[in-house]
Design an enzyme around this catalytic site. Structure first.
Site, mmCIF file in Angstrom:
data_model
loop_
_atom_site.group_PDB
_atom_site.id
_atom_site.type_symbol
_atom_site.label_atom_id
_atom_site.label_comp_id
_atom_site.label_asym_id
_atom_site.label_seq_id
_atom_site.Cartn_x
_atom_site.Cartn_y
_atom_site.Cartn_z
ATOM 1 N N CYS A 81 -5.770 -50.614 -28.412
ATOM 2 C CA CYS A 81 -6.161 -50.505 -27.117
ATOM 3 C C CYS A 81 -4.873 -50.196 -26.306
ATOM 4 O O CYS A 81 -4.804 -49.064 -25.558
ATOM 5 C CB CYS A 81 -6.357 -51.772 -26.628
ATOM 6 S SG CYS A 81 -7.835 -52.595 -27.648
ATOM 7 N N HIS A 142 -4.359 -54.272 -19.673
ATOM 8 C CA HIS A 142 -4.003 -54.279 -21.034
ATOM 9 C C HIS A 142 -2.478 -53.286 -21.019
ATOM 10 O O HIS A 142 -2.169 -52.774 -22.130
ATOM 11 C CB HIS A 142 -4.703 -53.985 -22.398
ATOM 12 C CG HIS A 142 -4.386 -54.747 -23.540
ATOM 13 N ND1 HIS A 142 -4.716 -54.558 -24.777
ATOM 14 C CD2 HIS A 142 -3.356 -55.775 -23.660
ATOM 15 C CE1 HIS A 142 -4.363 -55.264 -25.685
ATOM 16 N NE2 HIS A 142 -3.373 -56.084 -25.197
#
Length: 583
Positions: A81, A142
Site C-alpha cells: 500500500c 496511509h
C-alpha cells in the site's frame, strides 16, 4: 437591405455578449475535465468481471470498461500500500521519495510514526489545486501524518494538495474490528508476550526463592528486576495494546472525528462524503480521489451485502464496493457531469493470497497471474485493473494491451488540468492520453522496474518492434510450503534474506507468450536470451544513474510509535471521541 442592416446591428450585440462571458470559466469547462479517481485496496485483478471473473458480480465496474478503455497490463510501482500509493501520487518510483524500505517494515505502521510522504514531494493534487481545481481525498491515506509534533501535519493530505480530507489517515486492519483476530505485527506481538511472560516468570521465581530461602538474592535486586519487568511490559503494551485507539481513527481535515472508528457506519459515511463533495463542487473543476477501504481486511461489509456472494465475506465486500462505484457514477450522471468527467478505476496492488483465518479466505485472486501482494516481481503482485471512462473523448469498449503504470496517472491528469510537470525531479510516469485516445499505437514505457522495498527484483522490457514483453527476475521469494503459490509460512513474502532466491543469469519470460510466467526461458530455448539479458542489464545501469540518496521514510526509527506524534481528540493518552455520533 433591411436584413443587412439587421445583421450589422446584431454584430456589436453578439460581441458585447461574448465579452460579458467569463473566459476562464468557459475555458475550464472545455479543457479541464472533472477527475474522479477510484482506488480499491488489495483487490486482485481476477476479482473483477471484466477481467475474467464470472462468479463475483461487479456490474458497475464492468460498465466503466464497456463505456471506456480497459488496460490489461496496468502495473503498480510496488506490491504494498504505502509505496504503491506514494508512486501513484507523485508519478515517481517510491524509492525516489524514500518511501521504500530497507527493512521488513515496508509500510507506514503507526499514525504516531514520523515517516511519510515528504513535504517536498509535489503530488498531482498540489498541481491541480494551483490550476484552480477543488481537490478532495475520501477514504484511505496511509502516507503518514506528523513529523515532529502532534499537530504539525507535515505528511497530512491537506499538506499535499488536497483541499478536503475525510477518512482514515492509516489503513484498515483487523485490529479495527473488536471481533476479529489482531492482524498488525502479529508474529512480533507474540514474541513480545512470550518475552514478557519469561521475564515475569524469572522475577516471580526469584521472589519465591528469596522468600523460601532457596535463592540468595537481595530485595534491591528483586525490586530492580520487578521494575524492569514492568517497564518492558509498558514499553510495548502502550502501543500494541491500544492499536485500535492509535491507528483505527477517522479524520475530517485536521480534526479527529472518531477514535476509535465506529466500523458499522464507515462505509455509509465514506459514500456520503464522496457524493457530497461532487455536489458541492459541480460548478467548478474538481478532483475527487476516492480511496476505498474495500477490500482490505477485516472486510467491513454492511448487512445488506452479507451472504450475498458465492465467495464468502471477501466476495460480499467486493460486490458492496462495486455498488459504491455505481452510486458515485449515479451522482456524476445526476449532476449532468458525465461527459465532462474522467473516471479512473484501479487497485493499489495485487490480491493478498496468504490472508486467511482457518478455512476462510480473506484475500483476493489474481487470475492467471503468479504471486500476489508483497511480491514485487511476479505479475500477481503488481498487475492490477486499470479502467478509464470519458464519454465523447475516449473510445468506448477499447482494450489496450500495452504496458502502463499507476505512475502514469500523474502526468495524465496534470496535462488535462493544463498544469506543468515539475522540472527539478525525475517523473517516471507517462501521459496516457495519446494511447487512450488511439492516437499513439504504443506505450511510452520501454522499461519498467519492479522493486521490493529498495531491492530490485525484476525488470520488464517492452520491445516495441517485435511486440515481445520480456521480464527478467533477479530475485524471487521462496514459496512455502513447497509447491504453494505464496509464502504461507510467513503470511508475507520477504524482499531479502533467507526467504528469497537470487538468479544469475536471471529468470527470463516473454509475457506476450507466457503471461502466467510458468516456463522460464534459457539460452537453449530462446535464441535472443543473451541479447535480451544484456539489454536489460544496460537499462538497469542507466536507471540507477538517475537515483539520488534521500532520507528513508520507512526506517526503523520513523516507523516506531511515538506518543508525542499520536493524533488524539482528547488530552493524551485519554483519546476517545465520536463526533459523528454527536452529529
Amino acid at each position: 437591405l433591411p436584413f443587412f442592416c439587421f445583421r450589422t446591428s446584431l454584430v456589436p450585440l453578439v460581441i458585447f455578449g461574448l465579452l460579458l462571458q467569463p473566459p476562464l470559466t468557459q475555458l475550464s469547462i472545455v479543457t479541464q475535465p472533472n477527475i474522479v479517481l477510484l482506488m480499491a485496496d488489495d483487490l486482485g485483478i481476477g476479482d473483477v468481471g471484466c477481467y475474467g471473473n464470472d462468479t463475483i458480480r461487479t456490474p458497475n465496474i464492468d460498465r466503466l470498461a464497456k463505456e471506456g478503455v480497459k488496460l490489461t497490463q496496468h502495473i503498480a510501482a510496488a506490491p504494498l500500500c504505502t509505496p504503491s500509493r506514494a508512486a501513484f501520487l507523485t508519478g515517481r518510483y517510491p524509492l525516489r521519495s524514500g518511501m521504500d524500505a530497507i527493512n521488513n517494515y515496508r509500510v507506514i505502521f503507526w499514525n504516531g510514526g514520523s515517516g511519510g510522504l515528504p513535504p517536498n514531494e509535489t503530488t498531482f493534487a498540489k498541481i491541480l489545486q494551483r490550476q484552480g481545481y477543488s481537490t478532495g481525498l475520501i477514504g484511505k491515506w496511509h502516507q503518514g501524518v506528523n513529523c515532529e509534533s502532534r499537530n504539525d501535519h507535515c505528511h497530512h493530505p491537506l499538506n499535499h494538495g488536497f483541499d478536503y480530507f475525510y477518512g482514515m489517515p492509516f489503513t484498515l486492519i483487523s485490529d479495527c474490528q473488536p471481533t476479529e483476530t489482531p492482524e498488525m505485527d502479529r508474529a512480533f506481538r507474540r514474541k513480545l508476550w512470550l518475552s514478557t511472560q519469561m521475564i515475569g516468570l524469572v522475577t516471580l521465581t526469584a521472589a519465591l526463592g528469596r522468600l523460601t530461602g532457596l535463592i540468595s538474592v537481595s530485595w534491591k535486586t528483586l525490586t530492580c528486576l520487578a521494575g524492569f519487568s514492568l517497564l518492558f511490559f509498558v514499553s510495548w503494551f502502550s502501543s500494541y495494546g491500544f492499536v485500535r485507539y492509535w491507528n483505527c481513527i477517522m479524520m475530517r481535515n485536521h480534526e479527529v472525528t472518531e477514535q476509535p472508528m465506529v466500523t458499522d457506519r464507515t462505509t455509509s459515511l465514506i459514500l456520503r462524503e464522496s457524493i457530497s463533495f461532487i455536489e458541492r463542487n459541480k460548478h467548478r473543476p474538481f478532483l475527487l480521489f476516492l480511496s476505498f477501504l474495500h477490500s482490505h481486511t477485516p472486510l467491513l461489509t454492511t448487512e445488506k451485502f452479507l451472504g450475498k456472494s458465492s465467495h464468502g465475506l471477501y466476495g460480499d465486500n467486493i460486490e458492496e464496493m462495486d455498488w459504491m462505484v455505481g452510486q458515485v457514477l449515479h451522482a456524476i450522471d445526476k449532476e449532468g457531469l458525465k461527459n465532462t468527467t474522467l473516471v479512473y478505476f484501479a487497485s493499489d496492488h495485487g490480491g493478498w493470497l496468504e490472508r486467511h483465518e482457518g478455512k476462510r479466505q480473506l484475500g483476493g485472486w489474481n487470475g492467471i497471474y503468479r504471486g500476489g501482494k508483497a511480491m514485487a516481481g511476479w505479475e500477481g503482485g503488481i498487475r492490477v485493473p486499470g479502467i478509464f471512462r470519458w464519454p465523447g473523448v475516449l473510445p468506448a469498449g477499447t482494450v489496450i494491451n500495452e504496458p502502463t503504470s499507476l505512475m502514469d496517472i500523474y502526468p495524465t491528469v496534470v496535462h488535462l488540468a493544463g498544469g506543468v510537470l515539475p522540472q527539478d525531479r525525475v517523473i517516471d510516469g507517462r501521459d496516457l492520453m495519446p494511447l487512450l485516445r488511439g492516437i499513439a499505437e504504443h506505450s511510452e514505457h520501454e522499461f519498467l522496474f519492479h522493486y521490493c522495498g529498495i531491492h530490485l527484483h525484476a525488470v520488464r522490457w517492452h520491445q516495441k518492434d517485435s511486440g515481445a514483453i520480456w521480464k527478467a527476475h533477479y530475485v524471487t521469494p521462496i514459496f512455502r510450503p513447497l509447491g504453494a503459490g505464496g509464502c504461507y509460512d510467513r503470511g508475507f513474502c520477504p524482499c531479502f534474506g533467507e526467504g528469497v532466491t537470487h538468479h544469475d543469469p536471471p529468470l527470463l519470460f516473454d509475457l506476450s507468450r507466457d503471461p502466467s510466467e510458468a516456463k522460464p526461458l534459457t539460452a537453449d530455448t530462446e535464441p535472443l536470451f543473451d541479447t535480451v539479458v544484456r539489454k536489460i542489464g544496460r537499462a538497469i545501469e542507466e536507471h540507477r544513474r538517475t537515483l539520488t540518496p534521500v532520507p528513508e521514510q520507512l526506517s526503523l526509527y520513523n516507523i516506531m510509535w511515538k506518543p508525542w506524534l499520536q493524533p488524539c481528540c482528547g488530552t493524551f493518552p485519554f483519546c476517545w471521541c465520536d463526533k459523528e455520533g454527536d452529529n
